[in-house]
Design a protein around this motif. Structure first.
Motif, mmCIF file in Angstrom:
data_model
loop_
_atom_site.group_PDB
_atom_site.id
_atom_site.type_symbol
_atom_site.label_atom_id
_atom_site.label_comp_id
_atom_site.label_asym_id
_atom_site.label_seq_id
_atom_site.Cartn_x
_atom_site.Cartn_y
_atom_site.Cartn_z
ATOM 1 N N ARG A 23 2.114 4.523 -19.023
ATOM 2 C CA ARG A 23 1.653 4.818 -17.656
ATOM 3 C C ARG A 23 1.977 6.252 -17.266
ATOM 4 O O ARG A 23 1.170 6.917 -16.631
ATOM 5 C CB ARG A 23 2.265 3.829 -16.672
ATOM 6 C CG ARG A 23 1.705 2.413 -16.869
ATOM 7 C CD ARG A 23 2.221 1.451 -15.854
ATOM 8 N NE ARG A 23 1.627 1.801 -14.557
ATOM 9 C CZ ARG A 23 2.041 1.315 -13.409
ATOM 10 N NH1 ARG A 23 3.051 0.469 -13.380
ATOM 11 N NH2 ARG A 23 1.461 1.654 -12.290
ATOM 12 N N ALA A 24 3.143 6.750 -17.657
ATOM 13 C CA ALA A 24 3.501 8.142 -17.360
ATOM 14 C C ALA A 24 2.536 9.099 -18.050
ATOM 15 O O ALA A 24 2.136 10.116 -17.472
ATOM 16 C CB ALA A 24 4.938 8.419 -17.786
ATOM 17 N N LEU A 25 2.136 8.769 -19.272
ATOM 18 C CA LEU A 25 1.196 9.625 -19.990
ATOM 19 C C LEU A 25 -0.202 9.567 -19.389
ATOM 20 O O LEU A 25 -0.913 10.578 -19.353
ATOM 21 C CB LEU A 25 1.162 9.255 -21.471
ATOM 22 C CG LEU A 25 2.452 9.558 -22.236
ATOM 23 C CD1 LEU A 25 2.389 8.993 -23.648
ATOM 24 C CD2 LEU A 25 2.730 11.046 -22.245
ATOM 25 N N VAL A 26 -0.594 8.413 -18.893
ATOM 26 C CA VAL A 26 -1.892 8.310 -18.207
ATOM 27 C C VAL A 26 -1.879 9.179 -16.957
ATOM 28 O O VAL A 26 -2.822 9.928 -16.695
ATOM 29 C CB VAL A 26 -2.227 6.833 -17.866
ATOM 30 C CG1 VAL A 26 -3.428 6.745 -16.933
ATOM 31 C CG2 VAL A 26 -2.483 6.037 -19.139
ATOM 32 N N VAL A 27 -0.800 9.131 -16.206
ATOM 33 C CA VAL A 27 -0.674 9.949 -14.993
ATOM 34 C C VAL A 27 -0.691 11.433 -15.345
ATOM 35 O O VAL A 27 -1.303 12.242 -14.646
ATOM 36 C CB VAL A 27 0.615 9.579 -14.221
ATOM 37 C CG1 VAL A 27 0.896 10.582 -13.115
ATOM 38 C CG2 VAL A 27 0.506 8.172 -13.645
ATOM 39 N N ALA A 28 -0.046 11.818 -16.446
ATOM 40 C CA ALA A 28 0.038 13.226 -16.843
ATOM 41 C C ALA A 28 -1.320 13.805 -17.211
ATOM 42 O O ALA A 28 -1.539 15.011 -17.094
ATOM 43 C CB ALA A 28 1.004 13.387 -18.009
ATOM 44 N N GLY A 29 -2.228 12.966 -17.659
ATOM 45 C CA GLY A 29 -3.572 13.430 -17.976
ATOM 46 C C GLY A 29 -3.645 14.231 -19.256
ATOM 47 O O GLY A 29 -2.848 14.065 -20.174
ATOM 48 N N ALA A 30 -4.603 15.152 -19.295
ATOM 49 C CA ALA A 30 -4.918 15.898 -20.513
ATOM 50 C C ALA A 30 -3.781 16.797 -20.976
ATOM 51 O O ALA A 30 -3.669 17.082 -22.164
ATOM 52 C CB ALA A 30 -6.171 16.737 -20.306
ATOM 53 N N ASP A 31 -2.948 17.261 -20.086
ATOM 54 C CA ASP A 31 -1.837 18.127 -20.484
ATOM 55 C C ASP A 31 -0.760 17.364 -21.234
ATOM 56 O O ASP A 31 -0.012 17.939 -22.004
ATOM 57 C CB ASP A 31 -1.222 18.816 -19.263
ATOM 58 C CG ASP A 31 -2.154 19.841 -18.657
ATOM 59 O OD1 ASP A 31 -3.029 20.365 -19.386
ATOM 60 O OD2 ASP A 31 -2.009 20.121 -17.461
ATOM 61 N N GLY A 32 -0.662 16.069 -21.006
ATOM 62 C CA GLY A 32 0.351 15.266 -21.659
ATOM 63 C C GLY A 32 1.744 15.660 -21.219
ATOM 64 O O GLY A 32 1.923 16.418 -20.261
ATOM 65 N N LEU A 33 2.731 15.132 -21.920
ATOM 66 C CA LEU A 33 4.135 15.412 -21.617
ATOM 67 C C LEU A 33 4.911 15.606 -22.908
ATOM 68 O O LEU A 33 4.595 15.004 -23.930
ATOM 69 C CB LEU A 33 4.754 14.254 -20.829
ATOM 70 C CG LEU A 33 4.191 13.986 -19.442
ATOM 71 C CD1 LEU A 33 4.732 12.671 -18.892
ATOM 72 C CD2 LEU A 33 4.515 15.133 -18.497
ATOM 73 N N THR A 34 5.931 16.419 -22.830
ATOM 74 C CA THR A 34 6.825 16.590 -23.978
ATOM 75 C C THR A 34 7.836 15.447 -23.975
ATOM 76 O O THR A 34 8.094 14.826 -22.938
ATOM 77 C CB THR A 34 7.567 17.939 -23.905
ATOM 78 O OG1 THR A 34 8.379 17.948 -22.728
ATOM 79 C CG2 THR A 34 6.605 19.114 -23.900
ATOM 80 N N PRO A 35 8.438 15.177 -25.116
ATOM 81 C CA PRO A 35 9.447 14.121 -25.166
ATOM 82 C C PRO A 35 10.606 14.369 -24.204
ATOM 83 O O PRO A 35 11.117 13.425 -23.601
ATOM 84 C CB PRO A 35 9.922 14.142 -26.619
ATOM 85 C CG PRO A 35 8.812 14.746 -27.378
ATOM 86 C CD PRO A 35 8.161 15.723 -26.450
ATOM 87 N N GLY A 36 11.007 15.628 -24.050
ATOM 88 C CA GLY A 36 12.112 15.936 -23.141
ATOM 89 C C GLY A 36 11.795 15.563 -21.703
ATOM 90 O O GLY A 36 12.630 14.971 -21.005
ATOM 91 N N VAL A 37 10.600 15.895 -21.273
ATOM 92 C CA VAL A 37 10.189 15.561 -19.902
ATOM 93 C C VAL A 37 10.083 14.057 -19.742
ATOM 94 O O VAL A 37 10.530 13.489 -18.745
ATOM 95 C CB VAL A 37 8.866 16.265 -19.547
ATOM 96 C CG1 VAL A 37 8.299 15.757 -18.241
ATOM 97 C CG2 VAL A 37 9.053 17.780 -19.506
ATOM 98 N N LEU A 38 9.484 13.399 -20.732
ATOM 99 C CA LEU A 38 9.369 11.935 -20.673
ATOM 100 C C LEU A 38 10.741 11.271 -20.624
ATOM 101 O O LEU A 38 10.977 10.393 -19.796
ATOM 102 C CB LEU A 38 8.625 11.418 -21.900
ATOM 103 C CG LEU A 38 7.122 11.274 -21.811
ATOM 104 C CD1 LEU A 38 6.530 10.978 -23.184
ATOM 105 C CD2 LEU A 38 6.722 10.221 -20.815
ATOM 106 N N ALA A 39 11.626 11.689 -21.503
ATOM 107 C CA ALA A 39 12.964 11.081 -21.556
ATOM 108 C C ALA A 39 13.700 11.260 -20.235
ATOM 109 O O ALA A 39 14.320 10.316 -19.732
ATOM 110 C CB ALA A 39 13.772 11.693 -22.702
#
Length: 113
Positions: A23-39
């Motif tokens: 869900r966090a990645l869906v919200v982030a959209g095309a830019d995506g997220l790095t593992p550090g930000v996700l964690a």
């Protein structure tokens, strides 16, 4: 989508942490997220996050792309839409009660550094 692939996607999303990651990645959209930000944003240890990302990537729901020294993870919206279509393909006995397919989730192409 075949039943077995849909089942593996649902199994991956059945874990609360993986569902939060997706869900966090869906919200982030095309830019995506790095593992550090996700964690950090999901309060998950790096090793735990890595395991969950691997499981989501195995089903094709998530992809990874290296950009310089960073890896960006993105939700694969085509796969998500295929999973949703799988669920609804026989909705209302085929009477077309769903919204038009042009309302499916799409994103612009990610920008590369």
């Amino acid at each position: 989508m075949e039943d077995s692939h849909a089942a593996s996607c649902f199994a991956a999303l059945a874990h609360p942490a993986r569902l939060r990651v997706f869900r966090a990645l869906v919200v982030a959209g095309a830019d995506g997220l790095t593992p550090g930000v996700l964690a950090q944003s999901l309060a998950l240890p790096a090793a735990t996050l890595s395991f969950h990302l691997k499981e989501l990537m195995h089903t094709g729901l998530v992809c990874a792309q290296r950009s310089g020294r960073h890896i960006h993870y993105r939700a694969e919206l085509e796969r998500m839409n295929a999973l949703l279509s799988y669920l609804s393909e026989n909705c209302c006995q085929g009477q077309g009660c769903l919204a038009p397919s042009n309302l499916l989730c799409t994103l612009p192409e990610p920008q590369h550094d």
